[in-house]
Design a protein around this motif. Structure first.
Motif, PDB file in Angstrom:
ATOM      1  N   PRO A 275       0.823  -1.213   0.000  1.00 42.78           N
ATOM      2  CA  PRO A 275       0.000   0.000   0.000  1.00 42.78           C
ATOM      3  C   PRO A 275       0.856   1.262   0.000  1.00 42.78           C
ATOM      4  N   PRO A 276       0.264   2.401  -0.392  1.00 40.08           N
ATOM      5  CA  PRO A 276       1.038   3.644  -0.413  1.00 40.08           C
ATOM      6  C   PRO A 276       1.648   3.995   0.940  1.00 40.08           C
ATOM      7  N   ARG A 277       0.924   3.711   2.005  1.00 40.51           N
ATOM      8  CA  ARG A 277       1.410   4.007   3.359  1.00 40.51           C
ATOM      9  C   ARG A 277       1.094   2.829   4.280  1.00 40.51           C
ATOM     10  N   GLY A 278       1.777   2.793   5.422  1.00 34.93           N
ATOM     11  CA  GLY A 278       1.449   1.822   6.451  1.00 34.93           C
ATOM     12  C   GLY A 278       2.328   0.600   6.511  1.00 34.93           C
ATOM     13  N   ALA A 279       3.192   0.383   5.522  1.00 37.70           N
ATOM     14  CA  ALA A 279       4.067  -0.789   5.514  1.00 37.70           C
ATOM     15  C   ALA A 279       5.438  -0.431   6.086  1.00 37.70           C
ATOM     16  N   ARG A 280       6.185  -1.459   6.427  1.00 34.82           N
ATOM     17  CA  ARG A 280       7.575  -1.329   6.857  1.00 34.82           C
ATOM     18  C   ARG A 280       8.472  -2.055   5.872  1.00 34.82           C
ATOM     19  N   PHE A 281       9.624  -1.466   5.571  1.00 35.92           N
ATOM     20  CA  PHE A 281      10.510  -1.987   4.527  1.00 35.92           C
ATOM     21  C   PHE A 281      11.861  -2.351   5.115  1.00 35.92           C
ATOM     22  N   THR A 282      12.403  -3.498   4.690  1.00 32.27           N
ATOM     23  CA  THR A 282      13.719  -3.950   5.118  1.00 32.27           C
ATOM     24  C   THR A 282      14.520  -4.406   3.906  1.00 32.27           C
ATOM     25  N   ALA A 283      15.787  -4.005   3.844  1.00 33.47           N
ATOM     26  CA  ALA A 283      16.705  -4.439   2.782  1.00 33.47           C
ATOM     27  C   ALA A 283      18.120  -4.341   3.326  1.00 33.47           C
ATOM     28  N   ALA A 284      18.584  -5.398   3.988  1.00 32.88           N
ATOM     29  CA  ALA A 284      19.892  -5.371   4.630  1.00 32.88           C
ATOM     30  C   ALA A 284      20.855  -6.316   3.920  1.00 32.88           C
ATOM     31  N   PRO A 285      21.990  -5.805   3.427  1.00 29.59           N
ATOM     32  CA  PRO A 285      23.006  -6.661   2.804  1.00 29.59           C
ATOM     33  C   PRO A 285      23.953  -7.225   3.861  1.00 29.59           C
ATOM     34  N   PRO A 286      24.779  -8.213   3.513  1.00 30.51           N
ATOM     35  CA  PRO A 286      25.810  -8.671   4.446  1.00 30.51           C
ATOM     36  C   PRO A 286      26.856  -7.587   4.665  1.00 30.51           C
ATOM     37  N   ALA A 287      27.517  -7.656   5.811  1.00 25.88           N
ATOM     38  CA  ALA A 287      28.495  -6.623   6.178  1.00 25.88           C
ATOM     39  C   ALA A 287      29.852  -6.959   5.560  1.00 25.88           C
ATOM     40  N   VAL A 288      29.987  -6.711   4.258  1.00 26.41           N
ATOM     41  CA  VAL A 288      31.227  -7.020   3.540  1.00 26.41           C
ATOM     42  C   VAL A 288      32.101  -5.771   3.490  1.00 26.41           C
ATOM     43  N   GLU A 289      33.304  -5.870   3.988  1.00 29.11           N
ATOM     44  CA  GLU A 289      34.214  -4.734   3.968  1.00 29.11           C
ATOM     45  C   GLU A 289      34.784  -4.527   2.566  1.00 29.11           C
ATOM     46  N   GLY A 290      34.974  -3.261   2.191  1.00 28.68           N
ATOM     47  CA  GLY A 290      35.564  -2.934   0.907  1.00 28.68           C
ATOM     48  C   GLY A 290      34.681  -3.280  -0.276  1.00 28.68           C
ATOM     49  N   PHE A 291      33.378  -3.316  -0.066  1.00 28.94           N
ATOM     50  CA  PHE A 291      32.422  -3.700  -1.111  1.00 28.94           C
ATOM     51  C   PHE A 291      31.283  -2.690  -1.095  1.00 28.94           C
ATOM     52  N   GLY A 292      30.808  -2.307  -2.274  1.00 32.73           N
ATOM     53  CA  GLY A 292      29.810  -1.238  -2.319  1.00 32.73           C
ATOM     54  C   GLY A 292      28.405  -1.661  -2.648  1.00 32.73           C
ATOM     55  N   THR A 293      28.213  -2.820  -3.292  1.00 32.45           N
ATOM     56  CA  THR A 293      26.906  -3.252  -3.761  1.00 32.45           C
ATOM     57  C   THR A 293      26.753  -4.746  -3.542  1.00 32.45           C
ATOM     58  N   PHE A 294      25.558  -5.155  -3.074  1.00 31.71           N
ATOM     59  CA  PHE A 294      25.333  -6.582  -2.860  1.00 31.71           C
ATOM     60  C   PHE A 294      23.842  -6.867  -2.838  1.00 31.71           C
ATOM     61  N   PRO A 295      23.466  -8.101  -3.261  1.00 32.65           N
ATOM     62  CA  PRO A 295      22.041  -8.457  -3.212  1.00 32.65           C
ATOM     63  C   PRO A 295      21.480  -8.405  -1.795  1.00 32.65           C
ATOM     64  N   VAL A 296      20.186  -8.095  -1.726  1.00 32.48           N
ATOM     65  CA  VAL A 296      19.452  -8.053  -0.460  1.00 32.48           C
ATOM     66  C   VAL A 296      18.193  -8.899  -0.594  1.00 32.48           C
ATOM     67  N   ARG A 297      17.677  -9.372   0.514  1.00 31.37           N
ATOM     68  CA  ARG A 297      16.335  -9.958   0.542  1.00 31.37           C
ATOM     69  C   ARG A 297      15.418  -8.831   1.011  1.00 31.37           C
ATOM     70  N   ALA A 298      14.947  -8.049   0.066  1.00 29.01           N
ATOM     71  CA  ALA A 298      14.082  -6.909   0.396  1.00 29.01           C
ATOM     72  C   ALA A 298      12.662  -7.414   0.603  1.00 29.01           C
ATOM     73  N   TYR A 299      12.000  -6.884   1.633  1.00 23.86           N
ATOM     74  CA  TYR A 299      10.625  -7.266   1.878  1.00 23.86           C
ATOM     75  C   TYR A 299       9.879  -6.152   2.597  1.00 23.86           C
ATOM     76  N   ALA A 300       8.564  -6.233   2.505  1.00 21.35           N
ATOM     77  CA  ALA A 300       7.700  -5.259   3.177  1.00 21.35           C
ATOM     78  C   ALA A 300       6.814  -5.988   4.163  1.00 21.35           C
ATOM     79  N   GLU A 301       6.644  -5.410   5.342  1.00 20.87           N
ATOM     80  CA  GLU A 301       5.682  -5.885   6.328  1.00 20.87           C
ATOM     81  C   GLU A 301       4.430  -5.031   6.173  1.00 20.87           C
ATOM     82  N   VAL A 302       3.354  -5.665   5.731  1.00 22.73           N
ATOM     83  CA  VAL A 302       2.116  -4.962   5.389  1.00 22.73           C
ATOM     84  C   VAL A 302       1.035  -5.323   6.396  1.00 22.73           C
ATOM     85  N   PRO A 303       0.292  -4.350   6.935  1.00 29.46           N
ATOM     86  CA  PRO A 303      -0.799  -4.695   7.857  1.00 29.46           C
ATOM     87  C   PRO A 303      -1.761  -5.686   7.218  1.00 29.46           C
ATOM     88  N   ALA A 304      -2.064  -6.754   7.951  1.00 32.97           N
ATOM     89  CA  ALA A 304      -2.914  -7.824   7.409  1.00 32.97           C
ATOM     90  C   ALA A 304      -4.394  -7.548   7.691  1.00 32.97           C
TER      91      ALA A 304
END
Length: 304
Positions: A275-304
């Protein structure tokens, strides 16, 4: 639950003179059973108008349609709790994410068959090696991706990546081949301070095809600067790039956002389910030193 919008024309007059008219306007509704006076109130609130004298609505049609973020429309979740919407593309061997970049290669380090000689009877494991560029699947760009002195993946604050208030802009029915750039004016009606701004363009339907790289929507530099000034902490898009890859190498959105410490997530998917509002978003990559870009498991927590 189904969502509803009103399609309408209107004429608004003001107590202190003047007026405002609109044709083909679309307005989110909290339910399908609102009468015209109630719709008029929602219209006033959405437009942020004051000193309204009269509202005349014409050609009102109420249709089942996903909300786009009209102001003044708050819907309470009926059942409580949350549901999870996975916003990430799956990674597999041979996946083409960004045309011209290498696809991931997955090879076994230890097969289940070979492991049987190393462990007790009935115990076996598989260990595999994946070789891939960081720009694979749905990934996050840290400032180090653009700037050598910027924080790398290991230097990111988890509080700017986990459980962020999500402001989702549903733009899939408003972008065209002639107007691919998402402008500042499209974003200014929202409070984005401390939020993850997620741009739903619908371009993810082309992911993995040659068409994904051609004529893709993007965020303009002016819009990126407005999001920085407005306090956004992360910006995500379901397109091939947050910048216009057909502009001759310029990357204003990347340069501005990452220079200001605002994270960028590209190649999202299924944003139409958030939805436009009301959700929570998470996208955390692994903590790799000396690296700028990495895949994430992005997801939204949406009110049910």
């Amino acid at each position: 639950m189904p969502e509803y919008r009103a399609h309408l024309d209107f004429d608004i007059s003001f107590v202190n003179g003047g007026g405002l008219s609109g044709t083909g306007f679309r307005l989110d509704l909290p339910s399908a059973d609102l009468d015209e006076p109630a719709i008029a109130v929602l219209l006033i609130r959405h437009l942020g108008l004051a000193l309204v004298d009269d509202v005349q609505l014409r050609s009102v049609r109420i249709v089942a349609e996903s909300h786009r973020g009209s102001r003044g429309v708050d819907i309470d979740a009926p059942g409580g709790g949350v549901r999870i919407v996975d916003l990430s593309h799956r990674i597999h061997a041979g996946l083409t994410t960004y045309p011209g970049l290498p696809a991931p290669v997955i090879t076994p380090h230890l097969t289940r068959e070979d492991s049987r000689a190393k462990y007790a009877p009935g115990t076996e494991f598989a260990m595999d090696v994946i070789t891939m560029i960081g720009n694979t699947g749905t990934y996050l760009d840290s400032p180090f991706h653009r700037y050598a002195e910027g924080p790398d993946l290991a230097g990111l604050d988890l509080s700017t990546l986990v459980g962020l208030r999500a402001e989702v802009f549903h733009l899939s029915d408003g972008l065209t081949a002639e107007r691919r750039g998402i402008r500042r004016e499209t974003l200014v009606d929202r409070d984005v301070r401390g939020a993850a701004v997620l741009l739903h363009t619908g371009w993810d339907s082309r992911f993995g095809t040659p068409e994904y790289a051609v004529g893709a929507p993007f965020l303009t530099g002016e819009a990126a600067q407005w999001l920085i000034d407005a306090g956004a902490v992360l910006v995500g898009i379901d397109s091939v790039n947050i910048d216009d890859t057909e502009s001759g190498g310029e990357r204003p959105a990347h340069s501005l956002l990452l220079g200001a410490g605002v994270h960028v997530v590209e190649h999202l998917t299924r944003l139409g389910e958030v939805p436009p509002r009301g959700a929570r978003f998470t996208a955390a990559p692994p903590a790799v030193e000396g690296f700028g870009t990495f895949p994430v498991r992005a997801y939204a927590e949406v009110p049910a």
